[in-house]
Design a protein around this motif. Structure first.
Motif: not given
Length: 123
Positions: A67, A70, A74, A105-106, A109, A112-113
């Motif tokens: 996170y 990430s 950003h 970023k993708k 994500t 993390i998921k």
């Protein structure tokens, strides 16, 4: 602990750092301790936090560092937009970096998921 070198997101973020360093030499000298320093720190923070998270003992800690990575991605996304708007980055360099940032970023994500789903299935 996980070997960070196995993650494509780490590989891409490391390549982004290598891509950014030479571009930062083209910024005006008066931006050295402002925008250049901020971009350098934020860009390096992405792969560094992935590495640090991989060195932790739990998946929960790894996710926390992902996170943070990430958030740094950003931050870089905005800083390169600012750089383009100030005329420090040309359109081609901006688009190349922007594409890398969007991919990073993708990837973060999705990673993390996936880790969170693994953690949830164990509970």
């Amino acid at each position: 602990m996980v070997d960070y070198r196995n993650y494509n997101v780490w590989k891409l973020s490391h390549q982004l750092v290598l891509k950014m360093y030479p571009l930062l030499h083209c910024y005006p000298d008066y931006e050295l301790y402002n925008l250049v320093d901020q971009i350098r720190r934020a860009t390096v923070s992405i792969p560094t936090n992935i590495v640090e998270g991989c060195g932790k003992d739990t998946q929960k800690e790894l996710v926390r560092y992902l996170y943070i990575a990430s958030g740094s991605a950003h931050e870089v996304e905005y800083l390169i937009l600012l750089s383009k708007d100030l005329g420090y980055l040309n359109e081609n360099d901006f688009n190349s970096i922007q594409n890398d940032i969007v991919s990073i970023k993708k990837m973060l994500t999705m990673l993390i998921k996936r880790i969170r789903e693994t953690m949830d299935s164990k509970n």
